[in-house]
Motif scaffolding. Structure first.
Motif, PDB file in Angstrom:
ATOM      1  N   PHE A 125       0.827  -1.209   0.000  1.00  8.95           N
ATOM      2  CA  PHE A 125       0.000   0.000   0.000  1.00  8.95           C
ATOM      3  C   PHE A 125       0.862   1.260   0.000  1.00  8.95           C
ATOM      4  O   PHE A 125       0.490   2.265  -0.619  1.00  8.95           O
ATOM      5  CB  PHE A 125      -0.941  -0.008   1.209  1.00  8.95           C
ATOM      6  CG  PHE A 125      -2.137  -0.900   1.048  1.00  8.95           C
ATOM      7  CD1 PHE A 125      -3.127  -0.603   0.115  1.00  8.95           C
ATOM      8  CD2 PHE A 125      -2.275  -2.042   1.803  1.00  8.95           C
ATOM      9  CE1 PHE A 125      -4.228  -1.425  -0.057  1.00  8.95           C
ATOM     10  CE2 PHE A 125      -3.379  -2.876   1.651  1.00  8.95           C
ATOM     11  CZ  PHE A 125      -4.363  -2.568   0.717  1.00  8.95           C
ATOM     12  N   ALA A 128       1.839   1.675  -3.590  1.00  8.84           N
ATOM     13  CA  ALA A 128       0.672   1.967  -4.423  1.00  8.84           C
ATOM     14  C   ALA A 128       0.159   3.385  -4.214  1.00  8.84           C
ATOM     15  O   ALA A 128      -0.373   4.008  -5.154  1.00  8.84           O
ATOM     16  CB  ALA A 128      -0.433   0.957  -4.118  1.00  8.84           C
ATOM     17  N   TYR A 370      -4.042  -9.249  -0.860  1.00 11.34           N
ATOM     18  CA  TYR A 370      -4.067  -7.847  -1.294  1.00 11.34           C
ATOM     19  C   TYR A 370      -5.220  -7.503  -2.242  1.00 11.34           C
ATOM     20  O   TYR A 370      -5.895  -6.472  -2.035  1.00 11.34           O
ATOM     21  CB  TYR A 370      -2.729  -7.492  -1.933  1.00 11.34           C
ATOM     22  CG  TYR A 370      -2.709  -6.160  -2.641  1.00 11.34           C
ATOM     23  CD1 TYR A 370      -2.557  -4.972  -1.933  1.00 11.34           C
ATOM     24  CD2 TYR A 370      -2.843  -6.087  -4.030  1.00 11.34           C
ATOM     25  CE1 TYR A 370      -2.536  -3.747  -2.585  1.00 11.34           C
ATOM     26  CE2 TYR A 370      -2.829  -4.877  -4.695  1.00 11.34           C
ATOM     27  CZ  TYR A 370      -2.668  -3.704  -3.974  1.00 11.34           C
ATOM     28  OH  TYR A 370      -2.670  -2.494  -4.628  1.00 11.34           O
ATOM     29  N   PRO A 371      -5.511  -8.306  -3.279  1.00  9.88           N
ATOM     30  CA  PRO A 371      -6.578  -7.908  -4.201  1.00  9.88           C
ATOM     31  C   PRO A 371      -7.926  -7.723  -3.501  1.00  9.88           C
ATOM     32  O   PRO A 371      -8.694  -6.819  -3.863  1.00  9.88           O
ATOM     33  CB  PRO A 371      -6.630  -9.063  -5.212  1.00  9.88           C
ATOM     34  CG  PRO A 371      -5.254  -9.656  -5.167  1.00  9.88           C
ATOM     35  CD  PRO A 371      -4.837  -9.546  -3.740  1.00  9.88           C
ATOM     36  N   ALA A 374      -7.838  -4.433  -1.679  1.00  9.55           N
ATOM     37  CA  ALA A 374      -7.844  -3.296  -2.598  1.00  9.55           C
ATOM     38  C   ALA A 374      -9.240  -2.991  -3.136  1.00  9.55           C
ATOM     39  O   ALA A 374      -9.544  -1.826  -3.430  1.00  9.55           O
ATOM     40  CB  ALA A 374      -6.881  -3.567  -3.747  1.00  9.55           C
ATOM     41  N   GLU A 375     -10.065  -4.025  -3.278  1.00 18.04           N
ATOM     42  CA  GLU A 375     -11.411  -3.810  -3.833  1.00 18.04           C
ATOM     43  C   GLU A 375     -12.473  -3.656  -2.758  1.00 18.04           C
ATOM     44  O   GLU A 375     -13.655  -3.495  -3.079  1.00 18.04           O
ATOM     45  CB  GLU A 375     -11.780  -4.979  -4.743  1.00 18.04           C
ATOM     46  CG  GLU A 375     -11.978  -6.298  -4.021  1.00 18.04           C
ATOM     47  CD  GLU A 375     -12.240  -7.459  -4.957  1.00 18.04           C
ATOM     48  OE1 GLU A 375     -12.801  -8.471  -4.494  1.00 18.04           O
ATOM     49  OE2 GLU A 375     -11.878  -7.354  -6.136  1.00 18.04           O
ATOM     50  N   LEU A 379     -12.579   0.573   1.911  1.00 22.38           N
ATOM     51  CA  LEU A 379     -11.283   1.129   1.528  1.00 22.38           C
ATOM     52  C   LEU A 379     -11.412   1.979   0.275  1.00 22.38           C
ATOM     53  O   LEU A 379     -10.786   3.045   0.162  1.00 22.38           O
ATOM     54  CB  LEU A 379     -10.274   0.000   1.306  1.00 22.38           C
ATOM     55  CG  LEU A 379      -8.866   0.426   0.868  1.00 22.38           C
ATOM     56  CD1 LEU A 379      -8.266   1.409   1.861  1.00 22.38           C
ATOM     57  CD2 LEU A 379      -7.966  -0.789   0.711  1.00 22.38           C
ATOM     58  N   GLN A 380     -12.240   1.546  -0.661  1.00 23.39           N
ATOM     59  CA  GLN A 380     -12.432   2.321  -1.882  1.00 23.39           C
ATOM     60  C   GLN A 380     -13.091   3.672  -1.593  1.00 23.39           C
ATOM     61  O   GLN A 380     -12.757   4.682  -2.219  1.00 23.39           O
ATOM     62  CB  GLN A 380     -13.268   1.517  -2.885  1.00 23.39           C
ATOM     63  CG  GLN A 380     -12.462   0.511  -3.690  1.00 23.39           C
ATOM     64  CD  GLN A 380     -11.414   1.200  -4.551  1.00 23.39           C
ATOM     65  OE1 GLN A 380     -11.707   2.121  -5.298  1.00 23.39           O
ATOM     66  NE2 GLN A 380     -10.164   0.755  -4.404  1.00 23.39           N
ATOM     67  N   ARG A 387      -7.947   3.662  -8.428  1.00 27.00           N
ATOM     68  CA  ARG A 387      -7.513   2.348  -8.890  1.00 27.00           C
ATOM     69  C   ARG A 387      -6.130   2.050  -8.329  1.00 27.00           C
ATOM     70  O   ARG A 387      -5.196   2.845  -8.459  1.00 27.00           O
ATOM     71  CB  ARG A 387      -7.455   2.287 -10.414  1.00 27.00           C
ATOM     72  CG  ARG A 387      -6.979   0.937 -10.937  1.00 27.00           C
ATOM     73  CD  ARG A 387      -6.611   0.978 -12.410  1.00 27.00           C
ATOM     74  NE  ARG A 387      -6.008  -0.284 -12.831  1.00 27.00           N
ATOM     75  CZ  ARG A 387      -4.707  -0.592 -12.674  1.00 27.00           C
ATOM     76  NH1 ARG A 387      -3.901   0.290 -12.096  1.00 27.00           N
ATOM     77  NH2 ARG A 387      -4.238  -1.766 -13.088  1.00 27.00           N
ATOM     78  N   LEU A 388      -5.985   0.900  -7.705  1.00 25.71           N
ATOM     79  CA  LEU A 388      -4.699   0.507  -7.130  1.00 25.71           C
ATOM     80  C   LEU A 388      -3.977  -0.457  -8.062  1.00 25.71           C
ATOM     81  O   LEU A 388      -4.616  -1.220  -8.794  1.00 25.71           O
ATOM     82  CB  LEU A 388      -4.909  -0.156  -5.766  1.00 25.71           C
ATOM     83  CG  LEU A 388      -5.462   0.753  -4.660  1.00 25.71           C
ATOM     84  CD1 LEU A 388      -5.747  -0.056  -3.405  1.00 25.71           C
ATOM     85  CD2 LEU A 388      -4.483   1.879  -4.354  1.00 25.71           C
ATOM     86  N   ALA A 391      -1.477  -6.823  -7.703  1.00 21.73           N
ATOM     87  CA  ALA A 391      -0.475  -7.431  -6.841  1.00 21.73           C
ATOM     88  C   ALA A 391       0.790  -7.789  -7.617  1.00 21.73           C
ATOM     89  O   ALA A 391       1.912  -7.626  -7.124  1.00 21.73           O
ATOM     90  CB  ALA A 391      -1.047  -8.674  -6.162  1.00 21.73           C
TER      91      ALA A 391
END
Length: 553
Positions: A125, A128, A370-371, A374-375, A379-380, A387-388, A391
């Motif tokens: 993170f 990213a 992680y994926p 991220a979604e 968190l979004q 968009r991150l 991985a």
């Protein structure tokens, strides 16, 4: 006139005595297998022995980690976590993720704080979000030996202290082992009081092995009859399904699924996201104990093959049921780990023993988790829909992890040693003959009637604990010994020999060394090979290798 006893009388006596011995033997086996003190303190708090110097007694949890400590590879922060310093209260503009679990979360054998899966996620993170003004902080809240009861009991206090936005939980393996080790009767009587008992069940330093009951069990454990029974009985019951039924009931009584539901409900009530993670087990469900014993390169207690096989399916099923019931996400890294370990030679690349991960294993685990983070909708929202990177894109930024396999074939066909095997130099050899096996040098005595000796000096201080050597032997008389000679004098760090004559130990099988923490450049190592089939394998002049070594042909 004295009464005479005929041959038949003595035969009957012998039969009677034999019958008694058989009954006693059966009772001994039954007691060893099933009769244990209620809620044995080593069953529910299995991690204290791992944290001497790092831990303190806690009245609720049994024990917890001390802040600002450094023991071997483990360094705790200002709050007692194996993580970077944590600000309290949580600063503005920070999305905080707390990872809960046992030694597989804290990262036993990872080699450094930065190689645990929560630390790798934190670095993902950080890369990213560099330059975005946003911060996602991942805290490693793992503690050796903790199970789902610890996670439930500690969560309220952790929420008040840390104010996490998300909690990632990877419990299960310690729950299965605690349920297996704890008598059913004790679980039936004590389940509702487990939260009151954890503090009194701590296996305090210096106490283990001193109780009469423990000493008696250890003495009786030398029985070959017991060792055979403890292997055969679970395997036999596993084939009938009875073993799984018994252990499932014990796991239910222990309360793993109920604890996960309670944890999710508490998080939801406080507006905290929860993500469950299936622990990826080393055993395969479509295998047999005999196959697994040959496939897994680490010693695993015989009866635990059946326990691990049960745990793999039971914990996954429980997590799936909780996820479906509560709607929380579930991450399952097991298929990925299965695929990466289809070749048994790769097992030691991901696992440092039968339970814990290498730094590369933690790297793979972080990429699997992680994926889903991220979604995550919460968190979004924090990131404003940003968009991150994937991985795989982030993984390329970590060559010391992605290149962790210790040997890799170069275009010229030679093997290059990667990882952190410390450089050494040979300074002397006596009665030694060398042969080559691929890129490896195999040392053994030239004259079997005399010991062979090899002397080496360490050119650099080892950068990690858990180093291994690669000895080989064909009989108990073929002995490989390694001594370290340093400022503190001579110290034996390895004595290795085969258990039976005529049965070679596996080639290139890593064997752990009792290497002291103060080992440094300039130390001298003396190898002694006694017997014609005593061998030591080395790569050039290197004889010390990372415990996660992945060997090539």
């Amino acid at each position: 006139m004295p009464r005479s006893f005929g041959r038949g009388f003595w035969i009957n006596c012998a039969l009677a005595v034999g019958s008694v011995l058989v009954v006693l033997a059966a009772l001994e086996v039954g007691c060893r297998l099933f009769a244990r003190p209620p809620l044995d303190r080593t069953d529910l708090n299995v991690g204290w022995a791992s944290i001497e110097g790092l831990g303190q007694v806690d009245p609720v949890l049994g024990y917890r980690l001390l802040p600002d400590r450094a023991v071997a590879e483990y360094v705790t922060n200002n709050l007692g976590y194996r993580a970077a310093p944590v600000a309290v209260p949580k600063p503005e503009g920070v999305y905080r993720i707390l990872c809960l679990g046992g030694s597989t979360t804290i990262g036993s054998n990872a080699g450094h704080n930065r190689y645990t899966y929560p630390a790798i996620l934190n670095d993902f993170f950080a890369i990213a979000l560099a330059g975005t003004g946003k911060t996602v902080e991942v805290i490693n809240g793992g503690v050796f030996g903790y199970h789902s009861w610890h996670s439930v009991l500690r969560l309220e206090a952790e929420r008040r202290l840390l104010a996490p936005d998300m909690v990632v939980v990877m419990d299960g393996i310690n729950d299965v082992m605690a349920a297996y080790n704890t008598p059913t009767q004790a679980l039936e009587q004590g389940r509702e009081r487990l939260s009151d008992r954890l503090g009194g069940l701590v296996n305090k330093p210096g106490a283990a092995g001193t109780e009469p009951a423990f000493a008696a069990r250890r003495l009786l454990g030398q029985s070959a009859l017991y060792r055979t029974s403890s292997r055969v009985l679970p395997e036999t019951l596993a084939k009938t399904g009875l073993f799984a039924a018994i252990l499932q009931r014990k796991l239910d009584l222990f309360g793993y699924a109920a604890n996960m539901e309670r944890l999710v409900a508490d998080d939801t009530a406080h507006g905290v996201e929860t993500i469950l993670v299936n622990y990826p087990w080393i055993v395969r469900p479509d295998s047999t104990p005999a196959i697994e014993r040959g496939r897994i390169p680490f010693p695993l207690q015989d009866s635990h093959y059946a326990v691990y096989g049960f745990g793999r399916q039971a914990i996954a099923a429980a997590n799936r049921a909780v996820a479906e019931k509560t709607g929380v996400p579930l991450v399952d890294p097991q298929p990925l780990f299965d695929r990466l370990t289809e070749n048994p030679a790769a097992i030691a690349d991901l696992y440092s023993d039968t339970m814990h991960f290498t730094r590369y294993g933690n790297f793979i685990l972080a990429q699997a988790i992680y994926p889903r983070l991220a979604e995550d909708p919460g968190l979004q929202r924090f990131l404003g829909g940003m968009r991150l990177p994937a991985a795989g894109e982030l993984a390329e930024r970590f060559p010391e992890l992605s290149d962790w396999p210790a040997l890799r074939r170069e275009p010229d066909g030679k093997w290059r040693l990667l990882g952190f095997a410390p450089a050494m130099a040979v300074t002397g050899a006596q009665n030694l003959v060398e042969s080559m096996d691929g890129s490896w040098i195999v040392d053994q005595p030239a004259d079997a009637a005399k010991p062979a000796r090899l002397t080496l000096v360490l050119l650099e201080t080892p950068r990690q604990a858990g180093l291994v050597a690669l000895p080989r032997s064909a009989s108990p008389q073929d002995v490989v010994a390694i001594d370290r000679v340093g400022e503190g004098g001579r110290q034996r760090i390895l004595t290795f020999a085969a258990e039976t004559r005529g049965a070679w130990t596996p080639a290139q099988r890593p064997v752990a060394l009792a290497l002291p923490a103060d080992c440094r450049a300039g130390d001298v190592f003396e190898v002694t090979l006694t017997g014609k089939d005593a061998q030591l394998w080395r790569f050039g002049s290197r004889i010390l290798f990372p415990g996660q070594l992945l060997l090539g042909p």
